[in-house]
Design a protein around this motif. Structure first.
Motif, PDB file in Angstrom:
ATOM      1  N   TYR A 110       0.784  -1.082   0.039  1.00 54.98           N
ATOM      2  CA  TYR A 110      -0.086   0.060  -0.015  1.00 54.98           C
ATOM      3  C   TYR A 110       0.803   1.146  -0.139  1.00 54.98           C
ATOM      4  CZ  TYR A 110      -3.378  -3.588   0.924  1.00 54.98           C
ATOM      5  OH  TYR A 110      -4.697  -4.472   0.746  1.00 54.98           O
ATOM      6  N   TYR A 111       1.820   1.346   0.739  1.00 50.36           N
ATOM      7  CA  TYR A 111       2.844   2.285   0.636  1.00 50.36           C
ATOM      8  C   TYR A 111       3.430   2.393  -0.741  1.00 50.36           C
ATOM      9  CZ  TYR A 111       6.592   5.614   2.356  1.00 50.36           C
ATOM     10  OH  TYR A 111       7.518   6.547   2.568  1.00 50.36           O
ATOM     11  N   GLN A 112       3.876   1.210  -1.452  1.00 47.31           N
ATOM     12  CA  GLN A 112       4.505   1.224  -2.538  1.00 47.31           C
ATOM     13  C   GLN A 112       3.623   1.624  -3.664  1.00 47.31           C
ATOM     14  OE1 GLN A 112       5.776  -2.718  -3.447  1.00 47.31           O
ATOM     15  NE2 GLN A 112       6.764  -2.827  -1.626  1.00 47.31           N
ATOM     16  N   ARG A 113       2.224   1.303  -3.707  1.00 47.22           N
ATOM     17  CA  ARG A 113       1.179   1.772  -4.296  1.00 47.22           C
ATOM     18  C   ARG A 113       1.202   3.312  -4.584  1.00 47.22           C
ATOM     19  NH1 ARG A 113      -4.783  -0.039  -3.013  1.00 47.22           N
ATOM     20  NH2 ARG A 113      -4.670   1.385  -1.411  1.00 47.22           N
ATOM     21  N   SER A 114       1.249   4.014  -3.818  1.00 44.70           N
ATOM     22  CA  SER A 114       1.178   5.361  -3.822  1.00 44.70           C
ATOM     23  C   SER A 114       2.319   6.248  -3.509  1.00 44.70           C
ATOM     24  CB  SER A 114       0.078   5.991  -2.533  1.00 44.70           C
ATOM     25  OG  SER A 114       0.551   5.829  -1.417  1.00 44.70           O
ATOM     26  N   GLY A 115       3.582   5.538  -3.360  1.00 44.96           N
ATOM     27  CA  GLY A 115       4.803   6.127  -3.033  1.00 44.96           C
ATOM     28  C   GLY A 115       4.483   6.711  -1.749  1.00 44.96           C
ATOM     29  N   GLY A 116       3.722   6.409  -0.816  1.00 49.70           N
ATOM     30  CA  GLY A 116       3.518   6.712   0.566  1.00 49.70           C
ATOM     31  C   GLY A 116       2.782   8.018   0.587  1.00 49.70           C
ATOM     32  N   ARG A 117       2.247   8.503  -0.508  1.00 48.21           N
ATOM     33  CA  ARG A 117       1.466   9.853  -0.415  1.00 48.21           C
ATOM     34  C   ARG A 117       0.404   9.845   0.405  1.00 48.21           C
ATOM     35  NH1 ARG A 117       2.834   9.307  -6.051  1.00 48.21           N
ATOM     36  NH2 ARG A 117       4.390  10.803  -6.676  1.00 48.21           N
ATOM     37  N   ASP A 118      -0.477   8.647   0.542  1.00 47.57           N
ATOM     38  CA  ASP A 118      -1.560   8.643   1.426  1.00 47.57           C
ATOM     39  C   ASP A 118      -1.313   8.104   2.728  1.00 47.57           C
ATOM     40  OD1 ASP A 118      -0.988   6.049   0.732  1.00 47.57           O
ATOM     41  OD2 ASP A 118      -2.913   5.723  -0.461  1.00 47.57           O
ATOM     42  N   HIS A 119      -0.115   8.104   2.920  1.00 46.29           N
ATOM     43  CA  HIS A 119       0.250   7.663   4.505  1.00 46.29           C
ATOM     44  C   HIS A 119       0.420   8.949   5.415  1.00 46.29           C
ATOM     45  CE1 HIS A 119       0.529   3.898   2.976  1.00 46.29           C
ATOM     46  NE2 HIS A 119       1.188   3.476   3.827  1.00 46.29           N
ATOM     47  N   VAL A 120      -0.259   8.843   6.486  1.00 43.57           N
ATOM     48  CA  VAL A 120       0.012   9.922   7.410  1.00 43.57           C
ATOM     49  C   VAL A 120       0.736   9.679   8.790  1.00 43.57           C
ATOM     50  CG1 VAL A 120      -1.575  11.305   8.921  1.00 43.57           C
ATOM     51  CG2 VAL A 120      -2.772  10.541   6.941  1.00 43.57           C
ATOM     52  N   ILE A 121       1.797  10.477   8.725  1.00 42.17           N
ATOM     53  CA  ILE A 121       2.956  10.253   9.791  1.00 42.17           C
ATOM     54  C   ILE A 121       2.876  11.441  10.552  1.00 42.17           C
ATOM     55  CG2 ILE A 121       5.336   9.375   9.958  1.00 42.17           C
ATOM     56  CD1 ILE A 121       5.102   8.532   7.194  1.00 42.17           C
ATOM     57  N   PRO A 122       3.055  11.251  11.814  1.00 42.36           N
ATOM     58  CA  PRO A 122       3.073  12.441  12.903  1.00 42.36           C
ATOM     59  C   PRO A 122       4.623  12.717  13.075  1.00 42.36           C
ATOM     60  CG  PRO A 122       1.350  10.810  13.618  1.00 42.36           C
ATOM     61  CD  PRO A 122       2.064  10.107  12.737  1.00 42.36           C
ATOM     62  N   VAL A 123       4.940  13.817  12.826  1.00 41.49           N
ATOM     63  CA  VAL A 123       6.180  14.266  13.423  1.00 41.49           C
ATOM     64  C   VAL A 123       6.342  15.640  14.057  1.00 41.49           C
ATOM     65  CG1 VAL A 123       7.679  12.927  11.629  1.00 41.49           C
ATOM     66  CG2 VAL A 123       6.749  15.191  10.921  1.00 41.49           C
ATOM     67  N   HIS A 124       5.569  15.951  15.049  1.00 39.98           N
ATOM     68  CA  HIS A 124       5.229  16.995  15.499  1.00 39.98           C
ATOM     69  C   HIS A 124       6.390  17.849  16.527  1.00 39.98           C
ATOM     70  CE1 HIS A 124       2.901  19.772  18.273  1.00 39.98           C
ATOM     71  NE2 HIS A 124       1.952  19.870  17.044  1.00 39.98           N
ATOM     72  N   HIS A 125       7.174  17.186  17.061  1.00 41.79           N
ATOM     73  CA  HIS A 125       8.549  17.660  17.688  1.00 41.79           C
ATOM     74  C   HIS A 125       9.224  18.291  16.603  1.00 41.79           C
ATOM     75  CE1 HIS A 125      12.144  18.436  19.746  1.00 41.79           C
ATOM     76  NE2 HIS A 125      11.372  18.374  21.028  1.00 41.79           N
TER      77      HIS A 125
END
Length: 368
Positions: A110-125
């Motif tokens: 699923y990450y490969q399918r979109s190149g990660g575009r539809d993955h939500v990753i918190p990096v708040h700090h």
């Protein structure tokens, strides 16, 4: 990485550890925790469709039905836990966790399918995922601001600006019949006055704000006593100063909002959460760094704010403060629901990019 000494809540048939009460400033970047908690009850993967109970994101059991994928890596907590001073050898643990996560993602179809575009990753700090952040630059990143992000990694049209989790208690019984008179301090600041980058304005403001009887500009540290003093000061002040810190934003702005103290924002590069839905001018005042450092100017402008206008801003603060509350269970329109709504707003452009990239023979021909 969480303190497991407190009783864990039963969530969706699982033992879910509570956010530790003694976490201090770690709490301000705990957005990742509250986002994950919002998805636990139903099991499965995230979709950004509004549910009947008002939740903006609902998990689905079938990944093929998912509109977005939440990556539950606590990158801010990892940075704060593993060698927080950045020179500690334990930072290797944080780096290895990032390596391991990228391996999991790269192996996912699923990450490969979109190149990660539809993955939500918190990096708040600002230092979260600091070793390998450039390798997740296609994903929707949940950030506090863009102060330490290269422009090719994180930017406003792709990513979501999330509020800090406030560390002072919310002012729930702010029902004084004369709120203007009940707040004798004109302008209040309680925090570190020595910061880096744009935050050097804090040290310069010391001399600019000196000598006013109704202005409190105080050095303090974010311990238990300091947080208590900040809360008391904000609740007794008409305006709360929010100068830039090491990055353009800080937790102080959101502490002021839930204390119903009109924020005075001094920054040339700040980006604010939910700004497509909230007009901060309704309850905040803005000054450039140049304006703030002009002797007498900022205080003079605050004195010109009439009682009626201030009460209107104070009333607006009370109406919008629920949008900055992190809690479990969720409530309609709270901070996590607002964040998920922002993710939903990003999905049309994500889908456009995924669909175009899948059929283009000459990638990015517009830029040639």
């Amino acid at each position: 990485m969480l303190d497991r000494s407190e009783a864990a809540a039963e969530v969706g048939g699982r033992r879910f550890p509570p956010w530790p009460q003694n976490s201090g400033l770690k709490r301000q970047h705990s957005v990742e925790y509250w986002m994950m908690a919002s998805l636990l009850p139903d099991g499965g993967v995230a979709t950004a469709t509004v549910s009947k109970d008002g939740r903006e994101a609902v998990r689905v059991a079938d990944p093929e039905a998912a509109e977005a994928f939440f990556v539950p890596f606590f990158s801010s907590l990892s940075f704060n836990t593993h060698g927080h001073n950045m020179t500690d050898p334990e930072t290797e643990v944080d780096r290895q966790l990032q390596v391991d996560l990228l391996k999991i993602l790269s192996d996912s179809k699923y990450y490969q399918r979109s190149g990660g575009r539809d993955h939500v990753i918190p990096v708040h700090h600002p230092n979260a995922f600091r070793f390998l952040r450039e390798q997740i630059n296609s994903s929707i990143l949940v950030v506090a601001d863009f102060g330490r992000c290269p422009k090719n990694v994180s930017f406003l049209s792709k990513d979501v600006v999330a509020p800090y989790v406030h560390v002072v208690d919310s002012f729930l019984d702010d029902n004084n019949a004369n709120p203007f008179e009940s707040r004798p301090t004109l302008l209040f600041f309680h925090g570190r006055t020595v910061r880096k980058d744009e935050g050097i304005v804090r040290a310069k403001l010391v001399s600019v704000l000196m000598g006013y009887d109704d202005v409190r500009y105080e050095e303090s540290h974010a311990n238990g006593e300091g947080i208590k003093a900040s809360s008391e000061g904000m609740r007794s002040s008409k305006f709360c100063l929010h100068p830039a810190g090491d990055t353009p934003s800080s937790c102080r702005l959101f502490d002021a909002i839930v204390s119903h103290c009109v924020p005075v924002i001094v920054s040339d590069r700040i980006e604010l959460p939910f700004e497509d839905e909230i007009d901060y001018r309704d309850f905040s005042l803005f000054f450039s760094i140049k304006e703030a450092l002009q002797p007498g100017f900022m205080v003079g402008q605050l004195r010109k704010v009439e009682k009626e206008k201030w009460i209107k801003m104070w009333t607006c603060l009370k109406e919008v403060s629920h949008h900055f509350e992190f809690q479990y269970p969720l409530k309609r329109g709270d901070a996590v629901n607002m964040i998920w709504r922002q993710v939903r707003h990003k999905l049309p452009s994500v889908n456009l990019a995924v669909h175009r990239s899948g059929r283009l023979k000459i990638p990015d021909w517009w830029n040639r």
